[in-house]
Motif scaffolding. Structure first.
Motif, PDB file in Angstrom:
ATOM      1  N   ASN A   1       0.841  -1.187   0.000  1.00  0.00           N
ATOM      2  CA  ASN A   1       0.000   0.000   0.000  1.00  0.00           C
ATOM      3  C   ASN A   1       0.883   1.246   0.000  1.00  0.00           C
ATOM      4  N   TYR A   2       0.457   2.264  -0.739  1.00  0.00           N
ATOM      5  CA  TYR A   2       1.203   3.517  -0.801  1.00  0.00           C
ATOM      6  C   TYR A   2       0.264   4.660  -0.411  1.00  0.00           C
ATOM      7  N   ASP A   3       0.798   5.622   0.301  1.00  0.00           N
ATOM      8  CA  ASP A   3      -0.003   6.759   0.758  1.00  0.00           C
ATOM      9  C   ASP A   3       0.784   8.032   0.488  1.00  0.00           C
ATOM     10  N   GLN A   4       0.340   8.785  -0.512  1.00  0.00           N
ATOM     11  CA  GLN A   4       1.091   9.961  -0.921  1.00  0.00           C
ATOM     12  C   GLN A   4       1.105  11.045   0.153  1.00  0.00           C
ATOM     13  N   ASP A   5       0.097  11.081   1.008  1.00  0.00           N
ATOM     14  CA  ASP A   5       0.078  12.112   2.041  1.00  0.00           C
ATOM     15  C   ASP A   5       1.126  11.856   3.119  1.00  0.00           C
ATOM     16  N   ILE A   6       1.388  10.571   3.379  1.00  0.00           N
ATOM     17  CA  ILE A   6       2.341  10.221   4.428  1.00  0.00           C
ATOM     18  C   ILE A   6       3.758  10.117   3.904  1.00  0.00           C
ATOM     19  N   THR A   7       3.908   9.560   2.702  1.00  0.00           N
ATOM     20  CA  THR A   7       5.249   9.220   2.229  1.00  0.00           C
ATOM     21  C   THR A   7       5.627   9.912   0.927  1.00  0.00           C
ATOM     22  N   ARG A   8       4.915  10.915   0.537  1.00  0.00           N
ATOM     23  CA  ARG A   8       5.219  11.591  -0.721  1.00  0.00           C
ATOM     24  C   ARG A   8       6.660  12.104  -0.722  1.00  0.00           C
ATOM     25  N   GLY A   9       7.356  11.783  -1.801  1.00  0.00           N
ATOM     26  CA  GLY A   9       8.737  12.205  -1.916  1.00  0.00           C
ATOM     27  C   GLY A   9       9.726  11.134  -1.525  1.00  0.00           C
ATOM     28  N   ASP A  10       9.264  10.096  -0.839  1.00  0.00           N
ATOM     29  CA  ASP A  10      10.139   8.993  -0.465  1.00  0.00           C
ATOM     30  C   ASP A  10       9.962   7.887  -1.494  1.00  0.00           C
ATOM     31  N   GLY A  11      10.948   7.747  -2.372  1.00  0.00           N
ATOM     32  CA  GLY A  11      10.821   6.816  -3.476  1.00  0.00           C
ATOM     33  C   GLY A  11      10.584   5.382  -3.069  1.00  0.00           C
ATOM     34  N   ALA A  12      11.016   4.997  -1.870  1.00  0.00           N
ATOM     35  CA  ALA A  12      10.834   3.617  -1.426  1.00  0.00           C
ATOM     36  C   ALA A  12       9.387   3.329  -1.057  1.00  0.00           C
ATOM     37  N   PHE A  13       8.615   4.376  -0.778  1.00  0.00           N
ATOM     38  CA  PHE A  13       7.257   4.166  -0.276  1.00  0.00           C
ATOM     39  C   PHE A  13       6.209   4.886  -1.115  1.00  0.00           C
ATOM     40  N   THR A  14       6.566   5.280  -2.312  1.00  0.00           N
ATOM     41  CA  THR A  14       5.594   5.866  -3.223  1.00  0.00           C
ATOM     42  C   THR A  14       5.672   5.135  -4.544  1.00  0.00           C
ATOM     43  N   ASN A  15       4.620   5.229  -5.307  1.00  0.00           N
ATOM     44  CA  ASN A  15       4.554   4.547  -6.586  1.00  0.00           C
ATOM     45  C   ASN A  15       4.089   5.524  -7.642  1.00  0.00           C
ATOM     46  N   ASP A  16       4.460   5.277  -8.889  1.00  0.00           N
ATOM     47  CA  ASP A  16       4.059   6.176  -9.973  1.00  0.00           C
ATOM     48  C   ASP A  16       3.715   5.368 -11.229  1.00  0.00           C
ATOM     49  N   ARG A  17       3.183   4.172 -11.006  1.00  0.00           N
ATOM     50  CA  ARG A  17       2.970   3.238 -12.106  1.00  0.00           C
ATOM     51  C   ARG A  17       2.003   3.782 -13.153  1.00  0.00           C
ATOM     52  N   PHE A  18       0.838   4.258 -12.728  1.00  0.00           N
ATOM     53  CA  PHE A  18      -0.149   4.735 -13.696  1.00  0.00           C
ATOM     54  C   PHE A  18       0.407   5.918 -14.497  1.00  0.00           C
ATOM     55  N   PHE A  19       1.084   6.815 -13.796  1.00  0.00           N
ATOM     56  CA  PHE A  19       1.665   7.976 -14.461  1.00  0.00           C
ATOM     57  C   PHE A  19       2.667   7.543 -15.527  1.00  0.00           C
ATOM     58  N   ARG A  20       3.509   6.576 -15.200  1.00  0.00           N
ATOM     59  CA  ARG A  20       4.544   6.126 -16.142  1.00  0.00           C
ATOM     60  C   ARG A  20       3.954   5.348 -17.309  1.00  0.00           C
ATOM     61  N   MET A  21       2.789   4.726 -17.103  1.00  0.00           N
ATOM     62  CA  MET A  21       2.218   3.874 -18.134  1.00  0.00           C
ATOM     63  C   MET A  21       1.248   4.606 -19.067  1.00  0.00           C
ATOM     64  N   GLU A  22       1.117   5.905 -18.925  1.00  0.00           N
ATOM     65  CA  GLU A  22       0.256   6.656 -19.838  1.00  0.00           C
ATOM     66  C   GLU A  22       0.719   6.516 -21.282  1.00  0.00           C
ATOM     67  N   THR A  23       2.015   6.364 -21.464  1.00  0.00           N
ATOM     68  CA  THR A  23       2.609   6.224 -22.789  1.00  0.00           C
ATOM     69  C   THR A  23       3.574   5.041 -22.766  1.00  0.00           C
ATOM     70  N   PRO A  24       3.911   4.470 -23.921  1.00  0.00           N
ATOM     71  CA  PRO A  24       4.740   3.255 -23.919  1.00  0.00           C
ATOM     72  C   PRO A  24       6.153   3.439 -23.415  1.00  0.00           C
ATOM     73  N   THR A  25       6.735   4.611 -23.602  1.00  0.00           N
ATOM     74  CA  THR A  25       8.044   4.946 -23.039  1.00  0.00           C
ATOM     75  C   THR A  25       9.086   3.863 -23.316  1.00  0.00           C
ATOM     76  N   ASN A  26       9.138   3.411 -24.569  1.00  0.00           N
ATOM     77  CA  ASN A  26      10.190   2.494 -25.017  1.00  0.00           C
ATOM     78  C   ASN A  26      10.039   1.088 -24.459  1.00  0.00           C
ATOM     79  N   ARG A  27       8.860   0.725 -23.950  1.00  0.00           N
ATOM     80  CA  ARG A  27       8.666  -0.606 -23.372  1.00  0.00           C
ATOM     81  C   ARG A  27       7.408  -1.225 -23.963  1.00  0.00           C
ATOM     82  N   THR A  28       7.572  -2.330 -24.655  1.00  0.00           N
ATOM     83  CA  THR A  28       6.442  -2.900 -25.383  1.00  0.00           C
ATOM     84  C   THR A  28       6.464  -4.433 -25.356  1.00  0.00           C
ATOM     85  N   ILE A  29       5.306  -4.998 -25.667  1.00  0.00           N
ATOM     86  CA  ILE A  29       5.110  -6.448 -25.733  1.00  0.00           C
ATOM     87  C   ILE A  29       5.678  -6.988 -27.055  1.00  0.00           C
ATOM     88  N   THR A  30       6.200  -8.199 -27.044  1.00  0.00           N
ATOM     89  CA  THR A  30       6.726  -8.802 -28.267  1.00  0.00           C
ATOM     90  C   THR A  30       5.634  -9.539 -29.043  1.00  0.00           C
TER      91      THR A  30
END
Length: 575
Positions: A285-314
């Motif tokens: 579980n991640y909570d941006q209000d408690i751990t925002r800015g701490d890379g070990a306890f925050t996630n940005d998966r949806f943000f990163r997956m908006e575009t393919p960003t050089n990573r694709t299925i074969t």
């Protein structure tokens, strides 16, 4: 001082505190500034606090952006994976990574002090966690290096065990399975929320994973430099099947389904909370209000997956999906062909288009209510870095289009760690390897996964021959169970481990290149194209295909600096 040698020296905790800050990162130092051998490990609360530090990003990594199968034949980026390409060089420095082993052994050396004033029932959960994590840590070491020293206590500078040779991998596997047996005995049998502490059922899941890994490794690497003396694959297959079946028969978990085969699979990986989910066994579980800015306890998966960003299925993975009649695409009148992604997805296992984004599916639901579709991304492929898509097949598994949940780079997308589906697949594969798989076994393992997406069941007596089976020398049922595993667990980080334990790089990797969809579908294409018109993004980088070295690259090299310290350490094959 070399890291490996330092890890095995028994020192007082006060000296650890003096040395750790300058010598090693957080995971290699004692976790609590106030811990001393005289006054710690006396209460269950202290044991709990100590074990909390093992619930970290190393043992429970995030659900990776765009999945995590890039060192396999499932996904591709513009730069070849060095293991697959065979271009790695022997490690000259660094450590094997016994930091967590040392910390766990410290726990086992000292936890008995809690027995003076507390009953086993008060602290057995934390004892079970220690066994669980020691099993997990050793499994990671075995996957990386094969043979590895088994250490169960903190050693002193004069301890002869410090200079022992590596223990054989099957002995290590037996040790790990024993650790997980102990973990299962002590850990709670409650389902829990899945985001708190590990339980008995998770220990059984990992035990089935370990046993299946070792059984297939011993079977398929026999006669190679990675073969195991005195191998007994069936012993491990039996253990894998038993552990998985106990979990299945418990009824604690079940395959998540709302009865919507067109979206349930995709939705499972895009949720914000798994507390009541029937299938997800463990999640972060991640909570941006408690751990925002701490890379070990925050996630940005949806943000990163908006575009393919050089990573694709074969294309290799895309071709593995059956048609909705339960037959492979080769020679199947239901297959719509490759001319467009829409035609390729037509009449396919719904996991195809719930893993691979197709133009007509929703890309974003914006806060003002506007809906955008993936066609807007496909229309812009390769126009800028974020839209770079080597194979063309954009991954959407693990992505949530409801952008209202986004806080750029610090969002609350949870990390899915363990899920029940793996136990079903482990069970089916172990039974197939034993040669005892029945239709009843399939009905309680493969069938629930196919039912979720509305696919026909696998029928033992009616398996259609696929001329493109990856493993034509193996039985039809093993080929189909491996296909099911590939499709169900796509982009969840299992594929390389499967290739390694099956000794399958000769069939799947060597001399091959990852391909993509028909290049004619996109307006701008910076990548090479093969003779059939399919994207061939690594054609120039490796014209002869991957150069994986069969006699070397299944395991990592032992750092040369460690061998210098211990004359009894030997290098892995080929290095």
């Amino acid at each position: 001082m070399n890291v490996m040698k330092r890890l095995f020296i028994l020192i007082t905790l006060s000296s650890v505190l003096l040395n750790s800050a300058c010598q090693q990162d957080f995971l290699d130092r004692m976790p609590l500034d106030e811990v001393t051998s005289e006054d710690f490990f006396e209460t269950p609360e202290q044991l709990r606090t100590y074990m909390n530090t093992f619930y970290n990003a190393t043992n429970f990594p995030k659900y990776a952006n765009h999945g995590s199968d890039f060192n396999s034949d499932n996904q591709v980026a513009s730069v070849p994976d060095t293991r697959l390409q065979g271009t790695r060089t022997v490690a000259t420095s660094g450590s094997i990574g016994f930091g967590d082993v040392r910390r766990l052994n410290f726990f086992f050396d000292h936890y008995h002090k809690v027995e003076e004033n507390h009953t086993l029932e008060e602290y057995q959960q934390y004892l079970g966690e220690a066994y669980f994590f020691r099993g997990v840590v050793y499994f990671n070491l075995m996957q990386s290096y094969g043979d590895i020293q088994i250490l169960t206590t903190v050693l002193g500078t004069s301890s002869p065990e410090l200079y022992n040779p590596r223990d054989a991998r099957n002995q290590v596997a037996d040790f790990i399975i024993g650790q997980l047996d102990s973990a299962a005995m002590y850990l709670t049998a409650d389902k829990t929320s899945g985001a708190g502490r590990v339980n008995r059922w998770m220990a059984l899941l990992i035990q089935s994973r370990v046993a299946l890994y070792e059984g297939t490794w011993e079977k398929y690497h026999e006669g190679t430099p990675f073969g195991v003396d005195g191998s007994d694959p069936n012993k491990y297959f039996t253990k894998a099947a038993e552990a998985a079946e106990e979990l299945i028969n418990s009824g604690v978990y079940s395959v998540y389904s709302t009865g919507n085969p067109q979206s349930d699979y995709k939705d499972l990986f895009a949720m914000l909370d798994y507390t009541t989910n029937s299938e997800v066994m463990f999640w972060r579980n991640y909570d941006q209000d408690i751990t925002r800015g701490d890379g070990a306890f925050t996630n940005d998966r949806f943000f990163r997956m908006e575009t393919p960003t050089n990573r694709t299925i074969t294309k290799q993975l895309a071709d593995a999906y059956l048609c909705i009649n339960g037959r492979p695409i080769n020679g199947n009148e239901m297959f719509g062909g490759y001319n467009t992604l829409a035609s390729e997805a037509e009449n396919r296992d719904p996991r195809f288009y719930q893993t691979i984004a197709t133009p007509d599916q929703i890309w974003k639901i914006q806060q003002n209510g506007d809906t955008l579709y993936w066609r807007e991304v496909y229309d812009q492929l390769n126009t800028k870095a974020d839209y770079n898509a080597p194979s063309g097949y954009i991954i959407q598994k693990g992505y949530n289009p409801h952008m209202v949940y986004h806080v750029q780079q610090y969002e609350e997308s949870p990390g899915l760690i363990y899920r029940y589906a793996e136990a079903l697949l482990n069970f089916a594969e172990a039974k197939a390897e034993l040669g005892t798989l029945t239709q009843a076994d399939i009905d309680k393992s493969i069938k629930p996964l196919r039912d979720r997406v509305g696919m026909p069941n696998l029928i033992l007596d009616d398996i259609a021959t696929d001329p493109n089976w990856n493993f034509p020398t193996l039985s039809p049922v093993i080929n189909e169970i491996r296909r099911e595993r590939r499709v169900e667990l796509a982009a969840e980080g299992f594929r390389w481990d499967d290739i390694a334990r099956w000794a399958a790089a000769d069939e799947l990797i060597i001399g091959t290149r990852p391909k993509g969809f028909k290049a004619s579908q996109i307006a701008k294409n910076p990548f090479p194209v093969d003779e059939d018109g399919f994207l061939d993004p690594l054609q120039k980088a490796m014209p002869a295909g991957y150069g994986f070295k069969l006699d070397r690259d299944y395991l990592n090299s032992i750092p040369e600096s460690e061998i210098v310290l211990n004359d009894n350490l030997t290098q892995n094959p080929g290095w």
